[in-house]
Design an enzyme around this catalytic site. Structure first.
Site, mmCIF file in Angstrom:
data_model
loop_
_atom_site.group_PDB
_atom_site.id
_atom_site.type_symbol
_atom_site.label_atom_id
_atom_site.label_comp_id
_atom_site.label_asym_id
_atom_site.label_seq_id
_atom_site.Cartn_x
_atom_site.Cartn_y
_atom_site.Cartn_z
ATOM 1 C CB CYS A 1 -1.035 -0.007 1.156
ATOM 2 S SG CYS A 1 -0.312 -0.450 2.702
ATOM 3 C CB CYS B 1 12.584 -1.929 -0.001
ATOM 4 S SG CYS B 1 11.819 -3.133 -1.139
ATOM 5 C CG ASP C 1 10.001 -5.299 -13.583
ATOM 6 O OD1 ASP C 1 9.956 -6.410 -12.983
ATOM 7 O OD2 ASP C 1 9.208 -4.542 -14.439
ATOM 8 C CB CYS D 1 9.070 -9.897 0.676
ATOM 9 S SG CYS D 1 9.175 -8.050 1.651
ATOM 10 C CB CYS E 1 15.885 -4.605 2.622
ATOM 11 S SG CYS E 1 15.204 -6.206 2.998
ATOM 12 C CB CYS F 1 13.583 -10.951 -2.225
ATOM 13 S SG CYS F 1 13.775 -9.220 -2.930
#
Length: 530
Positions: A8, A276, A388, A425, A491, A494
């Protein structure tokens, strides 16, 4: 990449009383600054399309805080396509201060009761508040179970937003009268995870806070009369703030706004930063600048990194094709470096529906309907297809098949502007189990090190599985170079399996042991018991 989605985005606006009208304020005047919220939410609609809402504060209204929430896009939730209905909503929820939210669910049900902001009414004004939350609490299970163990406590929704609402309320229980900054300081000691938060109470006090590691982005601006904040800078730029007025809120800091003024203070220590990296390569609007790094320039650098890896012979039949839309920056930069055309061989139907709310066959069908290959562009060409990232591979499989059999491409070579996604994640991206990810099984078969000969064998097997002629990913080192920040400040859990918080690492170990995409119908995040 239509199969990966953020949780969000948040927004906030406040026109200080007793100050001259800001040129950014709508024509209705400072008392209706809340009218700016839908405009801001439209600029961060990329962060969530499941629901949208706002809470406004008006000291001259019996209902000091009033909240409107609805399912759908911002346009749908605020009836923006119907002038009369939109005006009625803006009049009903007018106020000098407001917060807003757009949502995509990484946890909880897809119904209206999960839409934000969450309002917590109370007879005492200092205890009556509403807040909007972007992120995910990795220790959600621990916080939830501790609340439920205590007498007379009950939780209605399977979402960390409700748990956070109760944690805020507990800080104000009894005769306690903490400031909003003190509330954030106390809560931060119990939270493990990522968050940006905007809160307004019935006293007309507002706080916007960012987690101590800066995992989630927050930008803010102030011009002397008007304060505004949002998950991304583009929302503030389009309001009319100058770029030099727009700042990134530092990790562990909060902006507090009251009728008396504004202050920026630290509420939690920030021992390290862990921004992130996905914000730059996929989630954020390409017009945004996050923590002093342009999203556009980061994606352009990723494309240049891809070009440096290219080992195919380049001839007159070679073209670069981006997967719309977030891959275009990288694809254009890659093509320029290689000296080949970058062409839009795939057209995206933006009205085909939202594939991320579909599962299984539904997601596959929506992916097939969303993209149309142009045979006039693709036929007989060696296509360097730039994406991506690849998470579940649903969309990529469909695209390759359509490029080959509908578009008539001679060869299809997939180039991914990201390393392989190898771990879930737990900080607000919709991928919380190992079993749903495409890359881990291939990497496990060829060894955890995807460098050298192992990379060649791993990527060849992946390409065969997808139906591509070849596949290349960027190495992990490319990410820090493109974002222009040290890898220790990002971060990258992942793509490395190394999480910046203890509970995130614990959840990863649990996810490795589960081995199923949705154990018991739940994500790892929801299934854990504290």
């Amino acid at each position: 990449m239509s199969e990966l989605h953020h949780e969000c985005g948040v927004a906030a606006i406040y026109h200080l009383p007793g100050t001259p009208r800001s040129p950014l304020c709508p024509s209705h005047g400072p008392s209706e600054a809340s009218r700016l919220i839908p405009r801001m939410l439209l600029d961060i609609q990329n962060r969530g399309q499941l629901s949208a809402g706002m809470t406004s504060y008006d000291p001259d209204r019996d209902e000091l805080l009033a909240t409107h929430r609805d399912l759908g896009s911002v346009t749908e939730a605020f009836r923006l396509s119907h002038r009369g209905k939109a005006e009625a909503l803006m009049t009903r929820y007018a106020g000098p201060a407001a917060i807003g939210h757009v949502r995509y669910a990484t946890c909880g049900k897809d119904d209206l009761s999960y839409a934000q902001p969450f309002e917590s009414p109370h007879i005492k004004r200092r205890k009556w508040f509403s807040f909007a939350f972007n992120g995910q609490l990795a220790n959600f299970a621990e916080l939830r179970d501790r609340l439920l163990r205590e007498a007379d406590h009950h939780i209605v929704r399977a979402t960390d937003t409700e748990v956070l609402m109760h944690e805020i309320g507990r800080e104000m229980s009894g005769d306690l009268r903490p400031t909003l900054l003190e509330i954030m300081r106390n809560i931060a000691k119990r939270i493990d995870g990522a968050y940006s938060l905007a809160l307004v109470n019935a006293l007309g006090e507002m706080i916007v806070a960012r987690d101590p590691m800066g995992i989630k982005p927050v930008s803010y601006a102030f011009d002397g009369a008007m304060f505004a904040a949002a998950s991304e800078s583009v929302a503030l730029l389009n309001l009319g703030f100058d770029s030099h007025q727009i700042l990134s809120l530092a990790p562990g800091e909060a902006v507090t706004v009251t009728p008396e003024g504004l202050s920026v203070d630290r509420f939690a220590e920030s021992p390290r930063r862990a921004h992130c990296f996905f914000e730059w390569i996929y989630f954020a609007n390409v017009a945004s600048t996050l923590d002093d790094r342009s999203v556009y320039l980061a994606r352009k650098s990723l494309g240049e990194e891809l070009a440096a890896l290219e080992d195919l012979p380049i001839d007159a039949d070679t073209i670069v094709v981006p997967v719309p839309d977030t891959s275009k920056c990288a694809a254009d930069a890659m093509a320029f470096k290689l000296g080949v055309p970058s062409v839009e061989g795939l057209m995206r139907n933006r009205y085909a529906g939202r594939t991320f709310i579909e599962g299984g066959a539904g997601r596959l069908a929506k992916a097939a309907a969303k993209y149309t290959p142009l045979r006039e562009v693709l036929e007989g060409k060696r296509v360097l297809l730039v994406e991506d990232s690849i998470v579940r591979s649903t969309t990529m499989r469909v695209l390759i098949e359509k490029l080959r059999y509908v578009g008539g491409a001679k060869e299809i070579h997939v180039r991914v502007a990201c390393p392989p996604i190898v771990a879930p994640c737990f900080y607000g991206i919709d991928m919380s189990t190992v079993g749903e990810l495409f890359a881990p099984p291939f990497i496990a078969r060829h060894g955890s090190d995807v460098g050298g000969d192992a990379a060649g064998a791993t990527f060849a097997e992946m390409a065969a599985e997808l139906g591509a002629d070849s596949l290349r990913y960027l190495p992990i080192a490319s990410i820090a170079r493109a974002i222009n920040r040290p890898s220790g400040e990002l971060c990258q859990a992942c793509i490395t399996g190394d999480y910046p918080t203890p509970c995130g690492q614990q959840l990863y170990e649990i996810a490795l042991g589960s081995g199923s995409p949705e154990a018991g119908g739940q994500r790892t995040y929801e299934a854990v018991r504290g």
